[in-house]
Enzyme design. Structure first.
Site, mmCIF file in Angstrom:
data_model
loop_
_atom_site.group_PDB
_atom_site.id
_atom_site.type_symbol
_atom_site.label_atom_id
_atom_site.label_comp_id
_atom_site.label_asym_id
_atom_site.label_seq_id
_atom_site.Cartn_x
_atom_site.Cartn_y
_atom_site.Cartn_z
ATOM 1 N N ASP A 10 13.831 -42.295 -83.308
ATOM 2 C CA ASP A 10 14.062 -41.677 -81.983
ATOM 3 C C ASP A 10 15.454 -41.722 -81.442
ATOM 4 O O ASP A 10 15.834 -40.871 -82.406
ATOM 5 C CB ASP A 10 13.990 -43.714 -80.947
ATOM 6 C CG ASP A 10 15.500 -44.599 -81.859
ATOM 7 O OD1 ASP A 10 15.669 -44.500 -81.981
ATOM 8 O OD2 ASP A 10 15.462 -45.086 -81.127
ATOM 9 N N HIS A 11 15.772 -40.953 -80.691
ATOM 10 C CA HIS A 11 17.143 -41.286 -79.583
ATOM 11 C C HIS A 11 18.259 -41.177 -80.999
ATOM 12 O O HIS A 11 18.868 -40.331 -81.270
ATOM 13 C CB HIS A 11 17.017 -41.093 -78.848
ATOM 14 C CG HIS A 11 17.405 -42.600 -77.571
ATOM 15 N ND1 HIS A 11 16.069 -42.772 -77.735
ATOM 16 C CD2 HIS A 11 18.254 -43.138 -77.619
ATOM 17 C CE1 HIS A 11 16.148 -43.975 -77.308
ATOM 18 N NE2 HIS A 11 17.162 -44.276 -77.121
ATOM 19 N N CYS A 67 15.863 -45.632 -86.321
ATOM 20 C CA CYS A 67 16.337 -45.718 -85.404
ATOM 21 C C CYS A 67 17.569 -46.569 -84.688
ATOM 22 O O CYS A 67 18.689 -45.804 -85.831
ATOM 23 C CB CYS A 67 15.494 -46.567 -84.173
ATOM 24 S SG CYS A 67 15.042 -48.349 -84.965
ATOM 25 N N GLY A 68 18.353 -47.096 -84.411
ATOM 26 C CA GLY A 68 19.934 -48.081 -83.738
ATOM 27 C C GLY A 68 19.969 -48.826 -85.344
ATOM 28 O O GLY A 68 20.910 -48.260 -86.089
ATOM 29 N N THR A 69 18.643 -49.589 -85.188
ATOM 30 C CA THR A 69 18.833 -50.746 -86.632
ATOM 31 C C THR A 69 17.947 -50.360 -87.437
ATOM 32 O O THR A 69 18.429 -50.883 -88.898
ATOM 33 C CB THR A 69 18.628 -51.664 -85.787
ATOM 34 O OG1 THR A 69 17.623 -52.186 -85.103
ATOM 35 C CG2 THR A 69 19.563 -52.507 -84.383
ATOM 36 N N GLY A 70 17.192 -50.248 -86.979
ATOM 37 C CA GLY A 70 15.920 -50.025 -88.084
ATOM 38 C C GLY A 70 14.955 -50.871 -88.447
ATOM 39 O O GLY A 70 13.706 -50.742 -88.877
ATOM 40 N N ILE A 71 15.349 -51.532 -87.562
ATOM 41 C CA ILE A 71 14.643 -52.877 -87.471
ATOM 42 C C ILE A 71 13.214 -52.680 -86.957
ATOM 43 O O ILE A 71 12.155 -53.080 -86.920
ATOM 44 C CB ILE A 71 15.339 -54.504 -86.590
ATOM 45 C CG1 ILE A 71 16.783 -54.192 -87.705
ATOM 46 C CG2 ILE A 71 14.205 -55.579 -86.417
ATOM 47 C CD1 ILE A 71 17.300 -55.888 -87.065
ATOM 48 N N GLY A 72 12.821 -52.298 -85.411
ATOM 49 C CA GLY A 72 12.590 -51.598 -84.200
ATOM 50 C C GLY A 72 11.505 -50.930 -84.894
ATOM 51 O O GLY A 72 9.932 -51.287 -85.125
ATOM 52 N N MET A 73 11.697 -49.890 -85.790
ATOM 53 C CA MET A 73 10.908 -49.091 -86.938
ATOM 54 C C MET A 73 10.334 -49.986 -87.748
ATOM 55 O O MET A 73 8.818 -49.742 -87.877
ATOM 56 C CB MET A 73 11.484 -48.269 -87.215
ATOM 57 C CG MET A 73 12.224 -46.949 -86.218
ATOM 58 S SD MET A 73 11.187 -45.798 -85.912
ATOM 59 C CE MET A 73 11.760 -44.311 -85.191
ATOM 60 N N HIS A 100 9.854 -52.778 -106.942
ATOM 61 C CA HIS A 100 8.858 -54.477 -106.514
ATOM 62 C C HIS A 100 8.073 -54.210 -105.660
ATOM 63 O O HIS A 100 6.951 -54.972 -105.850
ATOM 64 C CB HIS A 100 10.132 -55.403 -106.936
ATOM 65 C CG HIS A 100 10.859 -55.362 -108.087
ATOM 66 N ND1 HIS A 100 11.315 -56.738 -108.350
ATOM 67 C CD2 HIS A 100 11.357 -54.784 -109.021
ATOM 68 C CE1 HIS A 100 12.084 -56.650 -109.674
ATOM 69 N NE2 HIS A 100 11.891 -55.273 -109.915
ATOM 70 N N HIS A 135 4.654 -56.920 -110.547
ATOM 71 C CA HIS A 135 5.085 -56.999 -109.435
ATOM 72 C C HIS A 135 3.461 -55.936 -108.239
ATOM 73 O O HIS A 135 3.586 -56.257 -107.282
ATOM 74 C CB HIS A 135 5.907 -55.856 -109.054
ATOM 75 C CG HIS A 135 6.917 -56.129 -109.868
ATOM 76 N ND1 HIS A 135 7.590 -57.287 -109.055
ATOM 77 C CD2 HIS A 135 7.713 -55.685 -110.613
ATOM 78 C CE1 HIS A 135 8.799 -57.604 -109.643
ATOM 79 N NE2 HIS A 135 9.008 -56.719 -110.878
HETATM 80 C C1 RB5 Z 1 17.344 -47.440 -78.864
HETATM 81 O O1 RB5 Z 1 18.796 -48.356 -77.591
HETATM 82 C C2 RB5 Z 1 17.024 -49.267 -80.067
HETATM 83 O O2 RB5 Z 1 17.129 -50.245 -79.212
HETATM 84 C C3 RB5 Z 1 16.443 -48.349 -81.118
HETATM 85 O O3 RB5 Z 1 17.300 -47.421 -81.724
HETATM 86 C C4 RB5 Z 1 15.921 -49.554 -82.327
HETATM 87 O O4 RB5 Z 1 17.101 -50.026 -82.605
HETATM 88 C C5 RB5 Z 1 15.172 -50.969 -82.016
HETATM 89 O O5 RB5 Z 1 15.140 -51.999 -83.047
#
Ligand code: RB5
Length: 147
Positions: A10-11, A67-73, A100, A135
């Site tokens: 994302d951005h 993404c910003g954190t990798g978590i959403g992705m 693994h 595994h």
């Molecule tokens: C975008 O601001 C942010 O929410 C996105 O990049 C990501 O970190 C979501 O998990």
């Protein structure tokens, strides 16, 4: 067959994705870039879905989502059958998740890791093979919830 790596962000992840692309160009690593292509705000699920579909359709064998954190992705990617996505911020995890978990998508946060660490993680992820053995049954147990 030479592996093709799918990249998408994302951005927030865009600057790190571009650094990874430069590295791939320099090293002659084959990749497809599925966007985004600027810092303009977009929605990370669109790009995660796109990349997972490319892997499912065998247009690429491994993927990197930023993404910003990798978590959403990683949350989105793990909704896809056949996708095992790992959100990592260290090289040990990026290597072990191939060995693994047979992870096929690496998720990273551009607001968490710098380009140097991010690129090292990508290199380890794409150059490490699944260990198999004990595994294999565990990964099959993970995949059994795909249906
Ligand atoms: C975008 O601001 C942010 O929410 C996105 O990049 C990501 O970190 C979501 O998990």
């Amino acid at each position: 067959m030479e592996k093709i790596i799918a990249l998408a962000s994302d951005h927030a992840g865009f600057p790190l994705k571009e650094e990874i692309k430069l590295h791939f160009e320099k090293e002659g690593i084959k990749y497809i870039d599925l966007g985004t292509d600027s810092l303009a705000s977009v929605n990370y699920p669109d790009y995660a879905h796109k990349l997972c579909e490319a892997i499912t359709n065998n247009e690429a064998q491994l993927g990197v989502l930023v993404c910003g954190t990798g978590i959403g992705m990683s949350m989105v990617a793990n909704k896809h059958c056949g996708i095992r996505a790992a959100c990592c911020s260290d090289t040990f995890s990026a290597r072990m998740t191939r060995m693994h978990n047979d992870a096929n998508v690496l998720c990273m946060g551009a607001r968490v890791v710098g380009a140097g660490l991010g690129i090292d993680m990508v290199d380890l992820f794409i150059n490490t093979e699944f260990e198999g053995g004990r595994h294999t049954a565990r990964v099959e147990m993970v995949n059994s919830y795909d249906k």
